[in-house]
Design a protein around this motif. Structure first.
Motif, PDB file in Angstrom:
ATOM      1  N   ARG A  70     -10.998 -54.526 -91.470  1.00 48.59           N
ATOM      2  CA  ARG A  70     -11.104 -53.107 -91.787  1.00 48.59           C
ATOM      3  C   ARG A  70     -10.144 -52.266 -90.944  1.00 48.59           C
ATOM      4  NH1 ARG A  70     -12.884 -52.545 -96.474  1.00 48.59           N
ATOM      5  NH2 ARG A  70     -13.497 -50.391 -95.987  1.00 48.59           N
ATOM      6  N   SER A  71      -9.718 -52.824 -89.822  1.00 49.32           N
ATOM      7  CA  SER A  71      -8.816 -52.061 -88.945  1.00 49.32           C
ATOM      8  C   SER A  71      -7.366 -52.528 -89.026  1.00 49.32           C
ATOM      9  CB  SER A  71      -9.288 -52.178 -87.491  1.00 49.32           C
ATOM     10  OG  SER A  71      -9.219 -53.534 -87.057  1.00 49.32           O
ATOM     11  N   MET A  72      -7.117 -53.640 -89.654  1.00 50.96           N
ATOM     12  CA  MET A  72      -5.766 -54.211 -89.696  1.00 50.96           C
ATOM     13  C   MET A  72      -4.892 -53.428 -90.677  1.00 50.96           C
ATOM     14  SD  MET A  72      -3.800 -56.344 -88.306  1.00 50.96           S
ATOM     15  CE  MET A  72      -5.128 -57.048 -87.340  1.00 50.96           C
ATOM     16  N   ASP A  73      -3.761 -52.981 -90.148  1.00 54.35           N
ATOM     17  CA  ASP A  73      -2.808 -52.231 -90.963  1.00 54.35           C
ATOM     18  C   ASP A  73      -1.411 -52.814 -90.765  1.00 54.35           C
ATOM     19  OD1 ASP A  73      -2.412 -51.487 -88.383  1.00 54.35           O
ATOM     20  OD2 ASP A  73      -2.829 -49.357 -88.666  1.00 54.35           O
ATOM     21  N   ASP A  74      -0.415 -52.134 -91.245  1.00 54.43           N
ATOM     22  CA  ASP A  74       0.964 -52.643 -91.133  1.00 54.43           C
ATOM     23  C   ASP A  74       1.396 -52.764 -89.683  1.00 54.43           C
ATOM     24  OD1 ASP A  74       0.879 -52.599 -93.838  1.00 54.43           O
ATOM     25  OD2 ASP A  74       2.083 -50.770 -94.079  1.00 54.43           O
ATOM     26  N   GLU A  75       0.979 -51.834 -88.817  1.00 57.58           N
ATOM     27  CA  GLU A  75       1.347 -51.898 -87.406  1.00 57.58           C
ATOM     28  C   GLU A  75       0.708 -53.108 -86.722  1.00 57.58           C
ATOM     29  OE1 GLU A  75       0.935 -49.207 -83.324  1.00 57.58           O
ATOM     30  OE2 GLU A  75       0.231 -48.429 -85.263  1.00 57.58           O
ATOM     31  N   GLY A  76      -0.545 -53.385 -87.050  1.00 60.65           N
ATOM     32  CA  GLY A  76      -1.218 -54.535 -86.441  1.00 60.65           C
ATOM     33  C   GLY A  76      -0.574 -55.861 -86.846  1.00 60.65           C
TER      34      GLY A  76
ATOM     35  N   THR B 291     -17.565 -53.011 -81.576  1.00 57.67           N
ATOM     36  CA  THR B 291     -16.336 -53.793 -81.672  1.00 57.67           C
ATOM     37  C   THR B 291     -15.773 -54.087 -80.295  1.00 57.67           C
ATOM     38  OG1 THR B 291     -15.096 -51.729 -81.889  1.00 57.67           O
ATOM     39  CG2 THR B 291     -15.761 -52.856 -83.917  1.00 57.67           C
ATOM     40  N   ALA B 292     -15.328 -55.348 -80.106  1.00 62.06           N
ATOM     41  CA  ALA B 292     -14.654 -55.735 -78.868  1.00 62.06           C
ATOM     42  C   ALA B 292     -13.160 -55.581 -79.049  1.00 62.06           C
ATOM     43  CB  ALA B 292     -15.008 -57.186 -78.521  1.00 62.06           C
ATOM     44  N   LEU B 293     -12.462 -55.327 -77.961  1.00 60.60           N
ATOM     45  CA  LEU B 293     -11.028 -55.068 -78.018  1.00 60.60           C
ATOM     46  C   LEU B 293     -10.257 -56.315 -77.595  1.00 60.60           C
ATOM     47  CD1 LEU B 293     -10.901 -51.472 -76.518  1.00 60.60           C
ATOM     48  CD2 LEU B 293     -10.970 -52.169 -78.926  1.00 60.60           C
ATOM     49  N   LEU B 294      -9.239 -56.635 -78.368  1.00 55.97           N
ATOM     50  CA  LEU B 294      -8.383 -57.779 -78.087  1.00 55.97           C
ATOM     51  C   LEU B 294      -7.018 -57.276 -77.626  1.00 55.97           C
ATOM     52  CD1 LEU B 294      -7.678 -60.808 -78.187  1.00 55.97           C
ATOM     53  CD2 LEU B 294      -7.110 -60.505 -80.607  1.00 55.97           C
ATOM     54  N   HIS B 295      -6.688 -57.594 -76.391  1.00 61.41           N
ATOM     55  CA  HIS B 295      -5.384 -57.210 -75.844  1.00 61.41           C
ATOM     56  C   HIS B 295      -4.386 -58.294 -76.248  1.00 61.41           C
ATOM     57  CE1 HIS B 295      -2.406 -55.438 -73.359  1.00 61.41           C
ATOM     58  NE2 HIS B 295      -3.267 -54.653 -72.685  1.00 61.41           N
ATOM     59  N   VAL B 296      -3.818 -58.177 -77.442  1.00 62.32           N
ATOM     60  CA  VAL B 296      -2.999 -59.229 -78.009  1.00 62.32           C
ATOM     61  C   VAL B 296      -1.704 -59.429 -77.228  1.00 62.32           C
ATOM     62  CG1 VAL B 296      -1.892 -57.674 -79.664  1.00 62.32           C
ATOM     63  CG2 VAL B 296      -2.035 -60.106 -80.158  1.00 62.32           C
ATOM     64  N   GLU B 297      -1.134 -58.366 -76.662  1.00 65.53           N
ATOM     65  CA  GLU B 297       0.114 -58.527 -75.896  1.00 65.53           C
ATOM     66  C   GLU B 297      -0.124 -59.341 -74.634  1.00 65.53           C
ATOM     67  OE1 GLU B 297       0.857 -55.538 -78.821  1.00 65.53           O
ATOM     68  OE2 GLU B 297      -0.770 -55.751 -77.364  1.00 65.53           O
TER      69      GLU B 297
ATOM     70  N   PHE C 197     -16.455 -60.107 -73.764  1.00 63.69           N
ATOM     71  CA  PHE C 197     -15.379 -60.776 -74.496  1.00 63.69           C
ATOM     72  C   PHE C 197     -14.013 -60.521 -73.857  1.00 63.69           C
ATOM     73  CE2 PHE C 197     -12.114 -60.626 -77.852  1.00 63.69           C
ATOM     74  CZ  PHE C 197     -12.201 -61.921 -78.332  1.00 63.69           C
ATOM     75  N   MET C 198     -13.777 -59.327 -73.384  1.00 63.61           N
ATOM     76  CA  MET C 198     -12.471 -59.007 -72.812  1.00 63.61           C
ATOM     77  C   MET C 198     -12.207 -59.815 -71.543  1.00 63.61           C
ATOM     78  SD  MET C 198     -12.300 -54.872 -73.422  1.00 63.61           S
ATOM     79  CE  MET C 198     -10.636 -54.805 -72.763  1.00 63.61           C
TER      80      MET C 198
ATOM     81  N   TRP D 296     -11.267 -55.667 -82.672  1.00 64.10           N
ATOM     82  CA  TRP D 296     -10.140 -54.821 -83.056  1.00 64.10           C
ATOM     83  C   TRP D 296      -9.024 -54.994 -82.032  1.00 64.10           C
ATOM     84  CZ3 TRP D 296     -11.696 -49.365 -85.264  1.00 64.10           C
ATOM     85  CH2 TRP D 296     -12.532 -49.558 -86.392  1.00 64.10           C
ATOM     86  N   LEU D 297      -7.814 -54.711 -82.463  1.00 67.60           N
ATOM     87  CA  LEU D 297      -6.688 -54.762 -81.533  1.00 67.60           C
ATOM     88  C   LEU D 297      -6.746 -53.565 -80.584  1.00 67.60           C
ATOM     89  CD1 LEU D 297      -3.710 -55.828 -83.856  1.00 67.60           C
ATOM     90  CD2 LEU D 297      -5.270 -57.260 -82.529  1.00 67.60           C
ATOM     91  N   ALA D 298      -6.554 -53.880 -79.305  1.00 62.82           N
ATOM     92  CA  ALA D 298      -6.604 -52.818 -78.297  1.00 62.82           C
ATOM     93  C   ALA D 298      -5.334 -51.973 -78.366  1.00 62.82           C
ATOM     94  CB  ALA D 298      -6.760 -53.439 -76.912  1.00 62.82           C
ATOM     95  N   PRO D 299      -5.465 -50.677 -78.275  1.00 59.53           N
ATOM     96  CA  PRO D 299      -4.259 -49.813 -78.282  1.00 59.53           C
ATOM     97  C   PRO D 299      -3.477 -49.961 -76.972  1.00 59.53           C
ATOM     98  CG  PRO D 299      -6.238 -48.512 -77.903  1.00 59.53           C
ATOM     99  CD  PRO D 299      -6.713 -49.890 -78.193  1.00 59.53           C
ATOM    100  N   VAL D 300      -2.176 -50.108 -77.094  1.00 61.68           N
ATOM    101  CA  VAL D 300      -1.304 -50.257 -75.928  1.00 61.68           C
ATOM    102  C   VAL D 300      -0.088 -49.355 -76.112  1.00 61.68           C
ATOM    103  CG1 VAL D 300      -2.038 -52.610 -75.395  1.00 61.68           C
ATOM    104  CG2 VAL D 300      -0.149 -52.230 -76.972  1.00 61.68           C
ATOM    105  N   ALA D 301       0.650 -49.197 -75.040  1.00 59.19           N
ATOM    106  CA  ALA D 301       1.852 -48.358 -75.087  1.00 59.19           C
ATOM    107  C   ALA D 301       2.946 -49.048 -75.881  1.00 59.19           C
ATOM    108  CB  ALA D 301       2.329 -48.052 -73.663  1.00 59.19           C
ATOM    109  N   LEU D 302       3.842 -48.250 -76.427  1.00 61.48           N
ATOM    110  CA  LEU D 302       4.933 -48.787 -77.230  1.00 61.48           C
ATOM    111  C   LEU D 302       5.866 -49.661 -76.408  1.00 61.48           C
ATOM    112  CD1 LEU D 302       6.334 -48.891 -79.972  1.00 61.48           C
ATOM    113  CD2 LEU D 302       7.597 -46.813 -79.325  1.00 61.48           C
TER     114      LEU D 302
END
Length: 699
Positions: A519-525, A458-464, A429-430, A484-490
């Protein structure tokens, strides 16, 4: 013999006439000879028996000398004297002499007369002779394989004097055996003897469609009479309609069906505007049935710009029908939807589409289980104008490989604007997301709902990365997917441009599935996805248990949200939450609100009252409160102050009285509004009367 050649059967028009060709044939002189011969045979029988009418007949019409024989023509006689004796010998000699004299007078005869058949040989064919006649004695000529002529004498069947049942008695009919075959079951031809002075033209013999009625064995004449066809209800209705039209309405065509009064270009423009939104089907099919002019216009390929072929019945969804539609209707089509069509030869269909539908921009192939990498490569290469592609539900057993979709992204490149990959199992998927971000800058819609990964992880989505490569994104659907959203640097999050044109975001998921996006979506996402989405119109966060009220208020920059789905969220189940504040932010623009299964009664009642605060300015049309703990007073306020309300769902609302817990749509909403207002009025009057009764009376 020549005089007894078979004559084609001729239908009876009144029982008295036949064709003139039959009267002028050479056989007409032979009929006279047959009558003369009948008189000679009568005389012969008189000499042999002593009286004219004192005969007894067997079923095979042979003469019987037995005085004790039964008089019933149907009875049988087994006496040996019936088939032997001097009488039979004399009959043979007389028949032989008659045959010889006839052959000498006939110039076209080629064979001499031979000995006629014996009585026992004629028994089999006698059963096939018709019993209905007009005279007591009927002579039936027979021509056998050896060319001999035989006359058989039969007795007319007795007819009762009363009004009998069944078919009426038929006139005298002379039967001739076909000389084509000597079989006793061969074709028999009947010719009606008619009066030469009353010849009438033949009426056409109308045949009714359907299964023919089986006639009885004795009935071999189908030309004696003709039944009138039954009048069907359809024909009767049509006749009545024609009559009423002639009496009440003018026969002229309507103005809309007259090409001389309404130009064809005007109708084409009207039809084009009619089918612009919903497509050619089924509108154009219905317009074809109005009149000939409308049909000629409706079949023009220029009107078939958008066609949903799923309107076609499932039994007619064949490769042949699809090819016919492509060649005759869809040559100028721009958007074709044929999902769920069970096409056998996919490659042949794709070749026909690429060859004849040169203006095609959108193609829906959802449900085509046999679609492979070669088909995708051919389609994306040959369809030069293709921009929108729906490939949902195309994998059958194994997961989709990423390479065909990567090749698709590279081939279509800037042409690709809409891509639907929903309801598939995908491996890699990536890689697909990276290819779309790198080669498809004009991508506007990406549907990756219900995506399952190959390893069930879960597959990771690099939204940026997707925001940078596809800045024109308008619709993003990640409903119930293992993504799930892939973790990236600030720093990368800050540098991302976001989705400034995004109008729809769907992140809904099932509560019991811990691997979905919800289940993984929060305010930051939410903030990462919607950081610049000021044009957002639809937000679906059902099942997102980690979202808070402050995350929705602060993380969503849009101020004109129209569709909000919050059911099964953590906000709707938390007492004293900011649900009222969320509704107040978009109460001026909301058209649809979903607050189903909300258990926080206080917060829910306050949120519903916030919807009613706008009064006549409220645009609210749909309100879903199914399974919630809403009270009756907020419902009355919404019904009273929201005039545009079209649908309200009150199913399983525990706090509401019985009798109103159901779905209301259209006019049912007005009835509910009226009934609740009447109850309120009755309740106020009862309270006033009660207060008056308990108050002290003045002296």
């Amino acid at each position: 013999m020549e005089c007894y050649n078979p004559v084609p059967p001729m239908p009876d028009t009144g029982g008295t006439s036949t064709g003139s060709s039959a009267l002028s044939s050479p056989c007409s002189n032979n009929i006279v000879k047959t009558n003369l011969r009948s008189q000679e045979l009568d005389l012969r029988d008189c000499l042999l028996n002593g009286a004219m009418n004192n005969f007894d007949y067997l079923p095979n019409n042979n003469v019987c000398d037995n005085e004790n024989a039964p008089m019933d023509p149907e009875a049988s006689c087994e006496s040996e004297e019936c088939v032997s004796g001097d009488r039979t010998h004399n009959l043979k000699e007389l028949d032989s002499s008659l045959s010889q004299s006839e052959d000498t007078n006939n110039s076209s005869a080629t064979e001499s007369s031979q000995e006629p058949q014996t009585t026992s040989e004629r028994i089999d064919t006698e059963e096939e002779v018709d019993n209905l006649s007009q005279s007591d004695d009927v002579y039936v000529p027979e021509v056998h394989n050896n060319g001999n002529l035989n006359l058989k004498k039969t007795r007319k069947k007795k007819i009762s004097s009363g009004p009998g049942r069944g078919r009426p008695a038929k006139a005298l009919v002379t039967m001739y055996h076909s000389q084509i075959s000597g079989d006793k079951n061969a074709i028999k031809i009947r010719i009606k003897k008619s009066n030469m002075g009353h010849i009438q033209p033949l009426a056409p013999n109308k045949k009714k469609a359907g299964r023919r009625k089986k006639h009885k064995a004795y009935d071999t004449d189908n030309s004696d009479y003709e039944k009138k066809p039954k009048r069907s209800r359809t024909s009767a209705t049509t006749d009545n309609d024609v009559t009423s039209t002639q009496n009440d309405e003018p026969l002229e065509q309507s103005v809309w069906g007259n090409a001389s009064k309404i130009p064809e270009k005007v109708l084409v423009k009207i039809f084009d505007g009619t089918v612009a939104h919903d497509g050619a089907l089924p509108t154009l099919v219905r317009l074809c049935k109005v009149c000939k002019l409308w049909r000629d216009i409706s079949v023009k390929p220029s009107l078939w710009k958008k066609a949903d072929l799923n309107y076609v019945k499932e039994k007619n969804r064949t490769d042949l029908r699809l090819h016919w539609l492509i060649l005759n209707r869809l040559t100028e089509c721009e958007d074709i939807s044929m999902g769920e069509w069970k096409v056998r030869d996919i490659q042949a269909v794709l070749e026909a589409i690429c060859e004849h539908c040169t203006k095609l921009r959108g193609l829906n192939l959802s449900g085509w289980k046999g679609l492979n990498a070669d088909n995708l490569k051919y389609l994306t290469t040959e369809a030069k104008s293709l921009e929108r592609l729906d490939l949902s539900s195309i994998n059958s057993t194994s997961a989709l490989n990423a390479q065909p979709l990567v090749t698709l992204s590279q081939t279509m490149n800037t042409r690709l604007t809409h891509l639907v990959l929903a309801h598939n199992k995908i491996a890699g998927f990536m890689q697909i997301i990276s290819a779309l971000a790198a080669h498809c800058p004009n991508l506007q819609l990406l549907d990756i709902s219900n995506i399952k990964t190959f390893a069930h992880n879960t597959a990771l989505l690099h939204v940026e990365k997707l925001q940078t490569g596809c800045p024109k994104m308008r619709v993003l659907r990640i409903t119930n997917s293992q993504i799930w959203l892939a973790p990236v640097a600030l720093s990368e999050q800050v540098a991302s441009p976001g989705f400034p044109n995004l109008e729809e975001l769907s992140l809904a998921g099932l509560e019991e599935d811990q691997t979905t996006t919800s289940r993984s979506m929060d305010d930051e996402g939410i903030e990462r996805l919607l950081k610049t989405s000021t044009k957002l119109r639809l937000l679906d966060v059902r099942g997102c248990s980690k979202l808070t009220d402050s995350g929705l208020v602060r993380g969503v920059p849009a101020w004109d949200l129209e569709h909000l789905f919050l059911s099964a969220c953590y906000i709707t189940r938390l007492q004293n939450s900011g649900l009222e504040m969320i509704i107040q932010k978009w109460s001026h623009s909301l058209l649809e609100v979903d607050l189903a299964w909300s258990t926080a009664t206080t917060s829910l009642d306050a949120a519903v009252m916030a919807l009613a605060e706008k009064g006549p300015e409220s645009k609210l049309r749909n309100l879903n409160l199914c399974g919630s703990s809403v009270s009756l007073e907020p419902i009355k306020a919404v019904l009273t102050k929201c005039p545009n309300l079209h649908s309200i769902n009150l199913q399983s609302c525990r706090a509401l009285p019985r009798g109103i817990k159901r779905l209301y749509t259209g006019s049912a909403v007005d009835e509910l509004r009226k009934s609740l207002s009447d109850k309120k009025t009755e309740g106020n009057e009862a309270e006033e009367s009660k207060s008056n009764a308990t108050s002290p009376k003045d002296d």
